[in-house]
Design an enzyme around this catalytic site. Structure first.
Site, PDB file in Angstrom:
ATOM      1  N   GLU A 162       0.968  -1.249  -0.052  1.00  0.00           N
ATOM      2  CA  GLU A 162       0.018   0.045  -0.040  1.00  0.00           C
ATOM      3  C   GLU A 162       0.694   1.381   0.060  1.00  0.00           C
ATOM      4  O   GLU A 162       1.946   1.156   0.212  1.00  0.00           O
ATOM      5  CB  GLU A 162      -0.880   0.157   1.236  1.00  0.00           C
TER       6      GLU A 162
ATOM      7  N   ASN B 252      -6.194   6.474   7.005  1.00  0.00           N
ATOM      8  CA  ASN B 252      -5.898   5.503   5.640  1.00  0.00           C
ATOM      9  C   ASN B 252      -5.118   5.997   4.735  1.00  0.00           C
ATOM     10  O   ASN B 252      -4.269   5.660   4.423  1.00  0.00           O
ATOM     11  CB  ASN B 252      -7.361   4.875   5.120  1.00  0.00           C
TER      12      ASN B 252
ATOM     13  N   GLU C 284      -4.305  -5.674  10.128  1.00  0.00           N
ATOM     14  CA  GLU C 284      -3.911  -4.410   9.717  1.00  0.00           C
ATOM     15  C   GLU C 284      -3.695  -3.224  10.926  1.00  0.00           C
ATOM     16  O   GLU C 284      -3.916  -2.231  10.460  1.00  0.00           O
ATOM     17  CB  GLU C 284      -4.672  -3.961   8.465  1.00  0.00           C
TER      18      GLU C 284
ATOM     19  N   ASN D 222     -11.573   6.373   1.693  1.00  0.00           N
ATOM     20  CA  ASN D 222     -10.336   5.770   1.207  1.00  0.00           C
ATOM     21  C   ASN D 222      -9.349   6.654   0.790  1.00  0.00           C
ATOM     22  O   ASN D 222      -9.039   7.849   1.091  1.00  0.00           O
ATOM     23  CB  ASN D 222     -10.661   4.302   0.411  1.00  0.00           C
TER      24      ASN D 222
ATOM     25  N   ASP E   6      -9.775   2.150  -4.203  1.00  0.00           N
ATOM     26  CA  ASP E   6      -8.802   2.291  -3.216  1.00  0.00           C
ATOM     27  C   ASP E   6      -7.682   3.819  -3.273  1.00  0.00           C
ATOM     28  O   ASP E   6      -8.297   4.641  -3.271  1.00  0.00           O
ATOM     29  CB  ASP E   6      -7.854   1.095  -2.813  1.00  0.00           C
TER      30      ASP E   6
END
Length: 304
Positions: A35, A121, A145, A179, A233
């Site tokens: 990520e 996030n 996570e 997100n 995302d």
């Protein structure tokens, strides 16, 4: 629609954004959930997160991959501020932090109206230095996570932080799971992904867009586009105002009106992406276990 190697061409304009002969390079594999890529042009390096493994990794063209920070507090999304400092969203500590030039960590936000944030996030920095981030519950849903916990916030918000004054305001309060987020090149618009379908197929899998009023408020929120495979995302814009989004089957590219131009097919589910390289024309893609890179003809809008 036509297919060319790894590309799906939904609109002829997409051909002008891609290099059809370019190869999708797998630069690294071995993550559990990759990520948050962020490019440092001054250091010629890319940093990204491997959330479940509690680490941040570094890639350089000459040196390959090395560890940057471990443990990482289950860090997720990253960006850089206007001074070039790293700004990060940490699931484990439920905070937004800044890494100073000397390596010290400054906590920018960890509470709103007296209650702990959910699990910041993803994050972007506007040209005026304000920091905008999303706060879904993904990092407190389990111990994979982050750390399982009950939410203390009444909603999953999009926040705006003024780092000079410390003022933190909720600028969007009606998301289910906000997100990725990205400004249009002129910062008149803010795009925000709602990835709620990750846990319930009946919930949103779309990207919304807002008008940015007076540089600090969001108005006129509306659906910009739908993702037809997986969920949105991480997202980025290019200098022409096109929006590039992660998806279940790769990276989807939309024009400023929300029309799908085409797709870059990636072998693994894509979580996030960023433009990098000296010309900001290399797309770095974090996809489940791996980091990929692909040259395009588009130029990333984000600065630095």
């Amino acid at each position: 629609m036509a297919e060319t190697s790894i590309y799906e061409i939904h609109d002829p304009r997409f051909r002008h954004l891609i290099v059809t002969s370019a190869h999708l390079d797998e630069l690294y594999s071995g993550c559990r959930w990759a990520e948050g890529p962020v490019w440092f042009n001054d250091a010629n390096q890319l940093l990204w997160s491997d959330i479940p493994n509690q680490r941040m990794l570094r890639w350089t063209p000459d040196g390959g991959v090395s560890a940057y920070r471990q443990p990482s507090n289950f860090v997720n999304g990253h960006t850089r501020d206007r001074q070039g400092r790293l700004v990060s969203c940490e699931h484990g500590t439920r905070r937004v932090t800044r890494t100073e030039i000397d390596g010290a960590i400054t906590v920018l936000a960890d509470r709103f109206e007296g209650a702990r944030l959910n699990s910041p996030n993803d994050v972007v920095v506007k040209s005026d230095g304000t920091i905008w981030f999303t706060d879904p519950t993904y990092g407190i849903l389990s111990d994979y996570e982050g750390y399982r916990a009950d939410p203390e916030q009444q909603a999953q918000n999009v926040f705006r932080l003024d780092p000079e004054t410390g003022d933190l305001s909720a600028v969007a309060t009606d998301f289910i799971q906000p997100n990725g987020l990205a400004f249009s090149p002129d910062e008149s618009l803010l795009y925000v992904a709602d990835s709620a379908a990750s846990h319930d197929d009946s919930l949103p899998r779309h990207i919304r867009v807002f008008d940015v009023a007076e540089g600090k408020r969001l108005e006129n929120g509306r659906v910009f586009c739908l993702i037809d495979n997986g969920i949105p995302d991480g997202i980025r814009t290019d200098t022409n105002g096109n929006l590039w989004s992660s998806a279940g089957d790769g990276v989807h590219c939309f024009d400023p009106a929300g029309r799908l131009l085409g797709k870059i097919k990636v072998p693994q589910t894509v979580a996030n992406l960023c433009f990098g390289g000296p010309k900001r024309n290399r797309l770095f893609i974090t996809a489940t276990r791996s980091l990929y890179a692909l040259y395009v003809t588009a130029t990333g809008a984000q600065v630095p």
